[in-house]
Motif scaffolding. Structure first.
Motif: not given
Ligand SMILES: C[S@@+](CC[C@H](N)C(=O)[O-])C[C@H]1O[C@@H](n2cnc3c(N)ncnc32)[C@H](O)[C@@H]1O
Length: 282
Positions: A70-72, A75-78, A169-171, A193-195
């Motif tokens: 799930l972490r992978g 990180r891929r935005g899914e 997807g909210a900031r 992987g969250l910027g």
């Protein structure tokens, strides 16, 4: 039902049923581990105990693989697709935690720091995470979407901003008075992987937070009294500039329910055992 009778039948049933080996069967495993743990208390017989402990270890190993998977995906935005199988549509009121919290503990992998002085100053509330189902409920009821900017006031270890961003997807930002919590939250977000443009945490008093451009405020009763009064005054100033939503959990909802510049469609806006959403009056 005695332990001696129950534990062998549980072990036999689990040994015969391959269902719990299915990687996605997290809820099945969570329930089985709880039951095994419960029946292990006071159980006698070294071989019986070893079998039960072996089953628990095997289940926890599959859970760890699931968390990595799930972490992978996150990180891929899914993230939304990855977490959706565990998001329930019905939300139970109350402060208790459930299997979604256990899943997220594994997936978010936030390390809980040793805080030297865990007693908060007067009027400030100690750290306790929002049960995840309430965060999900708040997202739904406040219709939080990718175009929103969300601020969690008193963000603790950061579950709310991370989950809000991952599901919508909210900031999402969090401000928190305890720097060690902020460090842990920031490390966990980085690991997923969250910027910083997506999820960010700042160590500061909520009264000093920059509220410019915030569309949604989230508060799980982080403070009371004059601290809450001062923060409410800042939120009211923002509400005079643009429409905004307040997502409240716990006793702080009562204070929001008394504000003439906020309204709620909730049948009981002073409810403290679930999310209440307020909107600024036009
Ligand atoms: C009940 S916890 C909620 C944590 C998180 N928002 C959640 O829902 O999972 C309240 C948090 O607010 C923080 N806090 C209390 N007073 C604060 C203040 N004046 N400024 C910033 N954070 C504060 C506490 O340290 C604690 O981590």
């Amino acid at each position: 039902m005695g332990d001696a009778a129950t534990l062998p039948s549980m072990i036999a049933a689990l040994t015969a049923d391959p269902g719990w080996r299915e990687p996605m069967a997290f809820l099945y495993r969570a329930e089985a581990i709880d039951q095994l743990d419960l029946h292990l208390v006071g159980a006698s017989g070294a071989s019986l105990r070893a079998q039960a402990e072996g089953l628990i270890e095997a289940m926890e190993a599959i859970d760890r693989e699931l968390f990595d998977f799930l972490r992978g995906r996150i990180r891929r935005g899914e993230a939304r697709q990855a977490l959706s199988p565990w998001i329930a549509s019905e939300v139970m009121p109350g402060q208790h935690y459930d299997a979604l919290d256990a899943l997220l503990a594994g997936v978010l992998a936030i390390d809980e720091p040793d805080v030297a002085d865990p007693a908060p100053p007067p009027e400030m509330v100690f750290y306790q995470p929002s049960p995840a189902r309430h965060i999900v409920d708040g997202i739904r009821r406040a219709s939080i979407s990718a175009s929103d900017a969300v601020l969690d006031l008193g963000s603790g270890l950061g579950h709310v901003p991370m989950l809000v961003h991952m599901l919508t997807g909210a900031r999402a930002r969090g401000v928190e008075r305890e720097p060690a919590y902020v460090d842990s939250a920031a490390r966990a977000a980085f690991g997923l992987g969250l910027g910083r443009g997506e999820v960010a945490f700042t160590a500061m008093d909520a009264r000093d937070a920059d509220m410019t451009g915030v569309d949604v405020f989230y508060l799980f009763t982080p403070f009371l009294g004059t601290v809450l009064r001062d923060v409410l005054a800042k939120i009211e100033t923002e509400a005079s500039r643009r429409p905004l939503r307040v997502v409240a959990l716990g006793p702080c909802a009562r204070s929001f329910a008394r504000m003439p510049w906020l309204h709620s469609r909730d049948p009981d806006p002073a409810a403290t055992d679930r999310i209440v959403v307020f909107r600024s009056s036009p």
